[in-house]
Design a protein around this motif. Structure first.
Motif, PDB file in Angstrom:
ATOM      1  N   ILE A 134       0.863  -1.185   0.000  1.00 32.78           N
ATOM      2  CA  ILE A 134       0.000   0.000   0.000  1.00 32.78           C
ATOM      3  C   ILE A 134       0.901   1.237   0.000  1.00 32.78           C
ATOM      4  O   ILE A 134       1.685   1.422   0.934  1.00 32.78           O
ATOM      5  CB  ILE A 134      -0.932  -0.002   1.230  1.00 32.78           C
ATOM      6  N   PRO A 135       0.798   2.101  -1.030  1.00 32.18           N
ATOM      7  CA  PRO A 135       1.713   3.242  -1.154  1.00 32.18           C
ATOM      8  C   PRO A 135       1.317   4.483  -0.348  1.00 32.18           C
ATOM      9  O   PRO A 135       1.888   5.551  -0.551  1.00 32.18           O
ATOM     10  CB  PRO A 135       1.657   3.544  -2.659  1.00 32.18           C
ATOM     11  N   PHE A 136       0.353   4.354   0.540  1.00 39.63           N
ATOM     12  CA  PHE A 136      -0.044   5.493   1.372  1.00 39.63           C
ATOM     13  C   PHE A 136      -0.247   4.988   2.794  1.00 39.63           C
ATOM     14  O   PHE A 136      -0.323   3.780   3.035  1.00 39.63           O
ATOM     15  CB  PHE A 136      -1.329   6.152   0.834  1.00 39.63           C
ATOM     16  N   ASP A 137      -0.325   5.890   3.736  1.00 36.51           N
ATOM     17  CA  ASP A 137      -0.539   5.521   5.131  1.00 36.51           C
ATOM     18  C   ASP A 137      -2.043   5.455   5.396  1.00 36.51           C
ATOM     19  O   ASP A 137      -2.715   6.493   5.416  1.00 36.51           O
ATOM     20  CB  ASP A 137       0.121   6.548   6.049  1.00 36.51           C
ATOM     21  N   PRO A 138      -2.596   4.247   5.599  1.00 39.03           N
ATOM     22  CA  PRO A 138      -4.037   4.149   5.828  1.00 39.03           C
ATOM     23  C   PRO A 138      -4.482   4.839   7.120  1.00 39.03           C
ATOM     24  O   PRO A 138      -5.623   5.295   7.208  1.00 39.03           O
ATOM     25  CB  PRO A 138      -4.306   2.645   5.863  1.00 39.03           C
ATOM     26  N   ASP A 139      -3.592   4.944   8.110  1.00 33.24           N
ATOM     27  CA  ASP A 139      -3.951   5.650   9.339  1.00 33.24           C
ATOM     28  C   ASP A 139      -4.186   7.133   9.066  1.00 33.24           C
ATOM     29  O   ASP A 139      -5.082   7.739   9.641  1.00 33.24           O
ATOM     30  CB  ASP A 139      -2.860   5.482  10.406  1.00 33.24           C
ATOM     31  N   LYS A 199      -6.026   2.888  13.224  1.00 34.98           N
ATOM     32  CA  LYS A 199      -6.617   1.593  13.560  1.00 34.98           C
ATOM     33  C   LYS A 199      -5.515   0.536  13.536  1.00 34.98           C
ATOM     34  O   LYS A 199      -4.537   0.677  12.803  1.00 34.98           O
ATOM     35  CB  LYS A 199      -7.676   1.184  12.530  1.00 34.98           C
ATOM     36  N   PRO A 200      -5.688  -0.550  14.309  1.00 33.04           N
ATOM     37  CA  PRO A 200      -4.687  -1.614  14.259  1.00 33.04           C
ATOM     38  C   PRO A 200      -4.680  -2.336  12.908  1.00 33.04           C
ATOM     39  O   PRO A 200      -3.657  -2.812  12.450  1.00 33.04           O
ATOM     40  CB  PRO A 200      -5.087  -2.564  15.379  1.00 33.04           C
ATOM     41  N   GLU A 209      -2.813  -4.421   6.879  1.00 32.52           N
ATOM     42  CA  GLU A 209      -2.129  -4.572   8.157  1.00 32.52           C
ATOM     43  C   GLU A 209      -0.722  -4.014   8.039  1.00 32.52           C
ATOM     44  O   GLU A 209      -0.178  -3.895   6.949  1.00 32.52           O
ATOM     45  CB  GLU A 209      -2.105  -6.040   8.563  1.00 32.52           C
ATOM     46  N   LYS A 210      -0.151  -3.711   9.175  1.00 28.40           N
ATOM     47  CA  LYS A 210       1.209  -3.199   9.202  1.00 28.40           C
ATOM     48  C   LYS A 210       2.178  -4.358   9.023  1.00 28.40           C
ATOM     49  O   LYS A 210       2.066  -5.377   9.682  1.00 28.40           O
ATOM     50  CB  LYS A 210       1.454  -2.468  10.508  1.00 28.40           C
ATOM     51  N   HIS A 211       3.114  -4.200   8.085  1.00 30.08           N
ATOM     52  CA  HIS A 211       4.166  -5.177   7.840  1.00 30.08           C
ATOM     53  C   HIS A 211       5.502  -4.480   8.024  1.00 30.08           C
ATOM     54  O   HIS A 211       5.564  -3.260   8.145  1.00 30.08           O
ATOM     55  CB  HIS A 211       4.054  -5.747   6.416  1.00 30.08           C
ATOM     56  N   PRO A 238     -12.495   1.978   2.734  1.00 33.06           N
ATOM     57  CA  PRO A 238     -12.801   1.335   4.009  1.00 33.06           C
ATOM     58  C   PRO A 238     -14.160   0.645   3.943  1.00 33.06           C
ATOM     59  O   PRO A 238     -15.077   1.118   3.271  1.00 33.06           O
ATOM     60  CB  PRO A 238     -12.824   2.474   5.024  1.00 33.06           C
ATOM     61  N   GLU A 239     -14.254  -0.464   4.646  1.00 35.14           N
ATOM     62  CA  GLU A 239     -15.490  -1.236   4.643  1.00 35.14           C
ATOM     63  C   GLU A 239     -16.276  -0.965   5.923  1.00 35.14           C
ATOM     64  O   GLU A 239     -15.696  -0.851   7.001  1.00 35.14           O
ATOM     65  CB  GLU A 239     -15.155  -2.729   4.552  1.00 35.14           C
TER      66      GLU A 239
END
Length: 154
Positions: free
Chosen positions: A23-28, A34-35, A53-55, A84-85
């Motif tokens: 994912i090329p952007f920060d979802p947070d 969110k976790p 998820e964070k990797h 987002p769902e």
């Protein structure tokens, strides 16, 4: 929709056949802290649902072989559309949002729940239309249960 993100990504396929989409952007930053981020959308034109998820290398979406009906090869460049769902905090009624804001631990747990559980809590609270005095009682009960890390009513 303002929360939808479109991008191209180079996927990796591991030994178990899982497709990993970086994912090329920060979802947070995009969708709130969110976790994990439950999302829906498409990868290479195929509809999908999953969790960002964070990797180690940054956020990624891991899709099992069942989600990738058309197997992708390692290193393939694909178009990705994600959003987002389920109900998001910004979509909540003001009284529910205020209650969750007042209890950050309950809010964090609510945010981590799958769409099914978030919707169930909201439907239960909204079913008080004939007895509006029950709404604050149910909101308080929801917050208390979320603080105890319960996904659904006991």
């Amino acid at each position: 929709m303002g929360t939808q993100r479109r991008f191209r990504a180079t996927v990796m396929v591991d030994r178990r056949g899982r497709t990993i989409v970086p994912i090329p952007f920060d979802p947070d930053e995009a969708w709130g802290m969110k976790p994990r981020h439950p999302v829906r959308g498409s990868v290479a034109g195929c509809s999908m649902r999953g969790n960002i998820e964070k990797h180690g290398d940054g956020p990624a979406l891991t899709l099992g072989p069942a989600w990738t009906r058309v197997p992708l090869r390692d290193g393939a460049e694909v178009d990705v559309v994600l959003e987002p769902e389920g109900p998001q905090r910004a979509d909540l009624a003001p009284d529910i949002a205020a209650a969750l804001d007042a209890a950050p631990d309950a809010a964090a747990f609510f945010d981590s729940l799958a769409q099914f559980y978030r919707n169930a809590w909201l439907r239960w609270i909204d079913s008080t239309k004939r007895n509006p005095e029950q709404r604050p009682v149910r909101i308080e009960e929801m917050v208390r249960n979320l603080q105890q890390r319960r996904k659904e009513r006991p």
